[in-house]
Scaffold this active site. Sequence first.
Site, PDB file in Angstrom:
ATOM      1  N   ASN A 215       0.854  -1.189   0.000  1.00  0.00           N
ATOM      2  CA  ASN A 215       0.000   0.000   0.000  1.00  0.00           C
ATOM      3  C   ASN A 215       0.883   1.230   0.000  1.00  0.00           C
ATOM      4  OD1 ASN A 215      -2.019  -1.838   0.401  1.00  0.00           O
ATOM      5  ND2 ASN A 215      -2.861  -0.854   2.207  1.00  0.00           N
ATOM      6  N   ASP A 283      -4.737  -5.419   2.773  1.00  0.00           N
ATOM      7  CA  ASP A 283      -5.917  -6.202   3.145  1.00  0.00           C
ATOM      8  C   ASP A 283      -5.821  -7.636   2.622  1.00  0.00           C
ATOM      9  OD1 ASP A 283      -7.308  -4.290   4.609  1.00  0.00           O
ATOM     10  OD2 ASP A 283      -8.012  -3.293   2.797  1.00  0.00           O
ATOM     11  N   PRO A 310      -5.364 -10.880   8.188  1.00  0.00           N
ATOM     12  CA  PRO A 310      -6.123 -10.559   9.406  1.00  0.00           C
ATOM     13  C   PRO A 310      -6.254  -9.054   9.567  1.00  0.00           C
ATOM     14  CG  PRO A 310      -3.900 -11.313   9.954  1.00  0.00           C
ATOM     15  CD  PRO A 310      -4.077 -11.496   8.472  1.00  0.00           C
ATOM     16  N   ASP A 311      -7.367  -8.600  10.134  1.00  0.00           N
ATOM     17  CA  ASP A 311      -7.584  -7.178  10.381  1.00  0.00           C
ATOM     18  C   ASP A 311      -7.126  -6.870  11.817  1.00  0.00           C
ATOM     19  OD1 ASP A 311      -8.653  -4.632  11.035  1.00  0.00           O
ATOM     20  OD2 ASP A 311     -10.081  -4.826   9.383  1.00  0.00           O
ATOM     21  N   LYS A 347     -15.268  -1.742  14.001  1.00  0.00           N
ATOM     22  CA  LYS A 347     -13.983  -2.169  14.578  1.00  0.00           C
ATOM     23  C   LYS A 347     -13.891  -1.826  16.072  1.00  0.00           C
ATOM     24  CE  LYS A 347     -11.544  -1.996  10.140  1.00  0.00           C
ATOM     25  NZ  LYS A 347     -10.221  -2.073   9.522  1.00  0.00           N
TER      26      LYS A 347
HETATM   27  N1  CTP Z   1      -6.223  -2.018   9.500  1.00  0.00           N
HETATM   28  C1  CTP Z   1      -5.630  -3.012  10.235  1.00  0.00           C
HETATM   29  N2  CTP Z   1      -5.455  -4.243   9.663  1.00  0.00           N
HETATM   30  C2  CTP Z   1      -5.855  -4.494   8.412  1.00  0.00           C
HETATM   31  C3  CTP Z   1      -6.463  -3.473   7.656  1.00  0.00           C
HETATM   32  C4  CTP Z   1      -6.632  -2.242   8.219  1.00  0.00           C
HETATM   33  O1  CTP Z   1      -5.237  -2.795  11.377  1.00  0.00           O
HETATM   34  N3  CTP Z   1      -5.671  -5.679   7.885  1.00  0.00           N
HETATM   35  C5  CTP Z   1      -6.429  -0.705  10.121  1.00  0.00           C
HETATM   36  C6  CTP Z   1      -5.617   0.427   9.574  1.00  0.00           C
HETATM   37  O2  CTP Z   1      -4.394   0.567  10.279  1.00  0.00           O
HETATM   38  C7  CTP Z   1      -6.542   1.608   9.809  1.00  0.00           C
HETATM   39  C8  CTP Z   1      -7.921   1.021   9.647  1.00  0.00           C
HETATM   40  O3  CTP Z   1      -7.769  -0.370   9.856  1.00  0.00           O
HETATM   41  O4  CTP Z   1      -6.443   2.079  11.130  1.00  0.00           O
HETATM   42  C9  CTP Z   1      -8.585   1.296   8.343  1.00  0.00           C
HETATM   43  O5  CTP Z   1      -8.096   0.549   7.324  1.00  0.00           O
HETATM   44  P1  CTP Z   1      -8.709   0.562   5.838  1.00  0.00           P
HETATM   45  O6  CTP Z   1      -7.894  -0.346   4.993  1.00  0.00           O
HETATM   46  O7  CTP Z   1      -8.880   1.963   5.394  1.00  0.00           O
HETATM   47  O8  CTP Z   1     -10.126   0.004   6.068  1.00  0.00           O
HETATM   48  P2  CTP Z   1     -10.672  -1.435   6.054  1.00  0.00           P
HETATM   49  O9  CTP Z   1     -11.383  -1.640   7.325  1.00  0.00           O
HETATM   50  O10 CTP Z   1      -9.625  -2.413   5.732  1.00  0.00           O
HETATM   51  O11 CTP Z   1     -11.796  -1.406   4.971  1.00  0.00           O
HETATM   52  P3  CTP Z   1     -11.752  -1.051   3.423  1.00  0.00           P
HETATM   53  O12 CTP Z   1     -10.393  -1.420   2.920  1.00  0.00           O
HETATM   54  O13 CTP Z   1     -12.848  -1.851   2.862  1.00  0.00           O
HETATM   55  O14 CTP Z   1     -12.012   0.413   3.395  1.00  0.00           O
END
Ligand code: CTP
Length: 395
Positions: A215, A283, A310-311, A347
């Site tokens: 990214n 992601d 993993p998120d 979240k």
């Molecule tokens: N984040 C995380 N782990 C991931 C993806 C995201 O900790 N695997 C955290 C980022 O550090 C940020 C927040 O989630 O604080 C937002 O991430 P973003 O990628 O913008 O949103 P997503 O929830 O992944 O959703 P989308 O990509 O669909 O917008």
Amino acid sequence: MEQKNEKRKTIVIGITGSIAAFKAEELVKELSADYDIEVILTQSGKKLIEVEKFQKLCPVRDCLFQPGMTYRDYLEREKIGHISLADKAGLILVAPATANLIGKIANGIADDLLTTTIMASKAKILIAPAMNNNMYTNPIMRENTGKLKKLGYFFIGPATGRLACNRHAVGRLSDTGDIAKKARVLLEEPLKNKSVLITAGSTIEPIDPVRHITNKSSGKMGYALAETAKAMGADVTLVIGPASIAKPGVKVIEVNTAQEMYDACMQNFAGKNLVICSAAVSDYKVLDESREKIKKENNATLKLELTKNPDILKEIGRRKTSSQKLVGFALETENLMENAVKKLKNKNCDMIIANSQEAINSENNKVFIITKNAVEELEEMPKSLLAAEILDRFR
Ligand code: CTP
């Protein structure tokens, strides 16, 4: 800021030979309302200001040995000037700081009152550089500031704006109000006894041994958060993906992939008062990473199958206790507010910082701070000041 029944803290302000030296007068005036100020001038700094003006405001020194001073005077009357100043200082603020002064400190040179005082002090040191843009971006300067940052020295600026040489570029002394604000934070340590975990930079997901997907992220926002949280007195752990910026003087865990960042966070988040996820985490990762370099000869097209990572933010939101605070970032290209509010809820965050893609790689950021009860629009500001704005809400 009133300090009742407390001995006033001392700030030693070093003024060096930058054209911005005259602005130090505003700093002395502003900070002397709450702190005892002692000024040290370098020989070049002395040529650029009206010394008498400063002498009316606070004690001013410009050399180790005043003319006519004997060794005994220095020992007995001055109490070894550089050592007594070094011990007395709660903070040493060098504003403006030249490339020469920064180079000297970074390389252990102590040949005048300011550099010997810095060398002899255990106080926090805050450096506000101001110089020509080519001097500031010179690789020697970068190496010196990088080294000092790693050693725990604090920096503010320089800002981008009109320089004395009439260019619009980086190198201008930061706003004196902002410098004073940072000096106060360093002295008052509003996050003392708090521990903070921060994710920063981007992760990389390998395709084969020589390629990866990633990214866009410079790591600057996370770095600013880590540096500022430390300045505010917090115990800071920074989990950072590969980033080409100097690492701040905090506990740094370097990772590559999202899985590694996830593992590092899960191992370190217990007991933290505050977790801030500012990393641009991939992601998705490649499902079948190739062990060998993928050759193009037999592949007119190439399909990569990706699987979800993993998120980290979501998992911390699921596991956190009621006393732990969690901050996430939302970077969107459309429907910023709507998506950011959704993230706050999904979240289980206490705060979402919503920003747009202009933030990537920029020194500044313009954000909305979203909590359950409020949406606050902040004006565009340098990432270091934004970091202070965010952290200030968790005192
Ligand atoms: N984040 C995380 N782990 C991931 C993806 C995201 O900790 N695997 C955290 C980022 O550090 C940020 C927040 O989630 O604080 C937002 O991430 P973003 O990628 O913008 O949103 P997503 O929830 O992944 O959703 P989308 O990509 O669909 O917008």
